[in-house]
Design an enzyme around this catalytic site. Structure first.
Site, mmCIF file in Angstrom:
data_model
loop_
_atom_site.group_PDB
_atom_site.id
_atom_site.type_symbol
_atom_site.label_atom_id
_atom_site.label_comp_id
_atom_site.label_asym_id
_atom_site.label_seq_id
_atom_site.Cartn_x
_atom_site.Cartn_y
_atom_site.Cartn_z
ATOM 1 N N THR A 36 0.384 -1.626 0.141
ATOM 2 C CA THR A 36 -0.096 -0.056 0.213
ATOM 3 C C THR A 36 1.003 1.109 0.278
ATOM 4 O OG1 THR A 36 -0.066 0.085 2.168
ATOM 5 C CG2 THR A 36 -1.509 -1.729 1.109
ATOM 6 N N ASP A 37 0.817 2.612 -0.269
ATOM 7 C CA ASP A 37 1.142 3.597 -0.319
ATOM 8 C C ASP A 37 0.579 4.516 0.646
ATOM 9 O OD1 ASP A 37 -1.455 4.817 -0.679
ATOM 10 O OD2 ASP A 37 -1.613 5.057 -2.855
ATOM 11 N N ALA A 38 0.643 5.679 1.162
ATOM 12 C CA ALA A 38 0.588 6.432 2.371
ATOM 13 C C ALA A 38 -1.282 6.789 2.217
ATOM 14 C CB ALA A 38 0.910 7.764 1.594
#
Length: 166
Positions: A36-38
């Site tokens: 996942t990203d931020a």
């Protein structure tokens, strides 16, 4: 006995036989923090990794482990084109089904249609309604056969092409 790779002349791709097009390989996958990203959703480039894993496992399910193929034939597959379309995000802990199916083949390349689907169990709906997987990402990946030593395009060995097309 090791096959000698041959350089393939440019040829038009052929549609895969109906049986091959209809058969779809499925690989389960869970989303972890590292995916996942931020914003808490799957980073877009990770779908390429997911598709790579599903293609590798598809080949392995056919008895065509890539390391073994390289040793046996002196050739290997490399990605030559990737086209993806993103439709909906996957999130942490989601369970996906990643698919691979042969779309078309030529003498030196394959085009594989791939999808990342959210498993139906992940969605909340009334029990009486049938739940269909949600398409998150889809794409076509073209892989070419090359001589492993020179990385020059070569013909896919006939027996290998038959196995992939059946």
């Amino acid at each position: 006995m090791q096959a000698t790779p041959q350089t393939a002349p440019p040829v038009a791709a052929q549609a895969a036989p109906p049986a091959a097009a209809a058969s779809r390989f499925e690989w389960p996958l869970r989303i972890y923090w590292e995916d996942t990203d931020a914003g808490g959703i799957v980073f877009y480039a990770n779908y390429l990794k997911f598709f790579e894993r599903a293609r590798t496992e598809w080949l392995r399910s056919l008895g065509l482990g890539q390391h073994h193929l390289r040793e046996l034939t002196g050739g290997m597959f490399v990605v030559t084109d990737a086209r993806l379309r993103y439709l909906s995000p996957a999130r942490l802990d989601d369970e996906l089904i990643v698919t691979a199916s042969l779309q078309e083949h030529g003498r030196a390349s394959l085009t594989i249609r791939q999808q990342a689907l959210l498993k139906p169990e992940q969605m909340s709906q009334p029990q009486s309604l049938p739940i269909q997987p949600v398409l998150l990402c889809e794409g076509t990946i073209r892989i070419g056969w090359v001589d492993a030593a020179t990385l020059r395009p070569a013909r896919i060995p006939g027996t290998l092409l038959e196995q992939l097309s059946s």
